[in-house]
Design a protein around this motif. Structure first.
Motif, PDB file in Angstrom:
ATOM      1  N   GLU A   1     -14.019  29.502 -54.888  1.00 46.98           N
ATOM      2  CA  GLU A   1     -13.617  29.608 -53.478  1.00 46.98           C
ATOM      3  C   GLU A   1     -12.190  30.117 -53.194  1.00 46.98           C
ATOM      4  N   LEU A   2     -11.103  30.021 -54.234  1.00 45.62           N
ATOM      5  CA  LEU A   2     -10.115  30.988 -54.775  1.00 45.62           C
ATOM      6  C   LEU A   2      -9.786  32.177 -54.858  1.00 45.62           C
ATOM      7  N   ILE A   3     -10.929  32.661 -55.648  1.00 48.16           N
ATOM      8  CA  ILE A   3     -10.743  34.108 -56.351  1.00 48.16           C
ATOM      9  C   ILE A   3     -11.525  34.654 -54.616  1.00 48.16           C
ATOM     10  N   ARG A   4     -12.454  34.335 -54.579  1.00 45.77           N
ATOM     11  CA  ARG A   4     -12.969  35.031 -53.158  1.00 45.77           C
ATOM     12  C   ARG A   4     -11.940  35.158 -52.001  1.00 45.77           C
ATOM     13  N   ALA A   5     -11.145  34.177 -51.970  1.00 45.41           N
ATOM     14  CA  ALA A   5     -10.625  34.523 -51.061  1.00 45.41           C
ATOM     15  C   ALA A   5      -9.208  35.273 -51.053  1.00 45.41           C
ATOM     16  N   LEU A   6      -9.098  35.136 -52.461  1.00 43.22           N
ATOM     17  CA  LEU A   6      -7.437  36.885 -52.681  1.00 43.22           C
ATOM     18  C   LEU A   6      -8.204  37.763 -52.557  1.00 43.22           C
ATOM     19  N   TRP A   7      -9.521  38.333 -53.469  1.00 45.12           N
ATOM     20  CA  TRP A   7     -10.232  39.614 -52.839  1.00 45.12           C
ATOM     21  C   TRP A   7      -9.909  39.605 -51.704  1.00 45.12           C
ATOM     22  N   LYS A   8     -10.429  38.415 -50.824  1.00 48.74           N
ATOM     23  CA  LYS A   8     -11.025  38.840 -48.997  1.00 48.74           C
ATOM     24  C   LYS A   8      -9.072  39.224 -49.004  1.00 48.74           C
ATOM     25  N   GLY A   9      -8.105  38.969 -48.915  1.00 46.95           N
ATOM     26  CA  GLY A   9      -6.696  39.649 -48.798  1.00 46.95           C
ATOM     27  C   GLY A   9      -6.898  40.996 -49.318  1.00 46.95           C
TER      28      GLY A   9
END
Length: 238
Positions: free
Chosen positions: A42-50
């Motif tokens: 979930e962290l990596i997905r959110a990083l890519w979204k940001g």
């Protein structure tokens, strides 16, 4: 007349394999964020979204604001309170990703000589990291922010590469006309986009990032040693 040299960082002044770096960076960040309750995926997905939000930034907000809007939008508004924890990560554990750096001659003497000759210098790295993360990577390259008249980071930038407005913002910050600057980088899309404004360019080919298979023949180019040689030959302008 040429008055300023703009440098990319990763793959240009800093020798590294970008894919290996991203993998190591995410591993270190996930470990540092786990005590706060972040799951790695979930962290990596959110990083890519940001990151995507910063790439599409239209200039109305800083990249930092765009990143945290989308990061918190993905994981919850309460995650905004974790920003100081992430800042500490970039100042500390992030240094473990140094293992991805390849040994290479440090460019400090050439940069110091350019300053002596009267040139302004900018670190025109894609502004997707806080200042601490950029300064850490400069340290890996044997350099520091004091060598540069302007450093782009996610706190002061409102655009990202390859948007030409990113380069226009750099020029404005340094009070330069396009013909007074040269951009040096290793990505024909992100870095050579400066040419659209009339900025001179030089493509460094050692760690070429060309995922789109862009024709690089139109760009002045050469390996890292040729770049250093070109810089040494620039005339004094004081």
């Amino acid at each position: 007349m040429l008055r300023a040299i703009l440098f990319d960082l990763d793959g240009t002044l800093l020798a590294m394999d970008q894919a290996a770096f991203v993998s190591a960076y995410f591993k270190e960040l996930a470990a540092a964020a786990a005590p706060l309750g972040y799951g790695k995926d979930e962290l990596i997905r959110a990083l890519w979204k940001g990151t995507g939000a910063m790439l599409k930034n239209d200039g109305r907000r800083t990249n930092r604001e765009r990143f945290w809007d989308d990061f918190a939008g993905a994981l919850g508004e309460h995650r905004r309170a974790d920003e100081p924890h992430f800042d500490r990560f970039y100042a500390n554990e992030f240094d473990n990703a140094r293992r991805c750096v390849k040994p290479r001659k440090i460019a400090r003497p050439e940069l110091e000589e350019l300053r002596r000759k009267g040139y302004m210098l900018a670190l025109a790295t894609n502004p997707m990291f806080p200042r601490a993360g950029i300064e850490r990577r400069l340290d890996w390259a044997g350099l520091d922010a004091k060598l540069f008249d302007h450093v782009t980071d996610y706190e002061n930038a409102h655009f990202s590469k390859p948007n030409p407005l990113y380069y226009r913002e750099v020029l404005a910050a340094m009070d330069l006309a396009p013909e007074e600057a040269m951009m040096i980088g290793n990505n024909p899309v992100d870095d050579m986009a400066a040419a659209e404004l009339g900025i001179g360019v030089f493509l460094v080919t050692d760690f070429l990032e060309n995922e789109r298979g862009v024709d690089i023949s139109p760009f002045p180019q050469g390996d890292y040693e040729r770049m250093l040689g070109m810089l040494r030959e620039l005339p004094e302008i004081r």
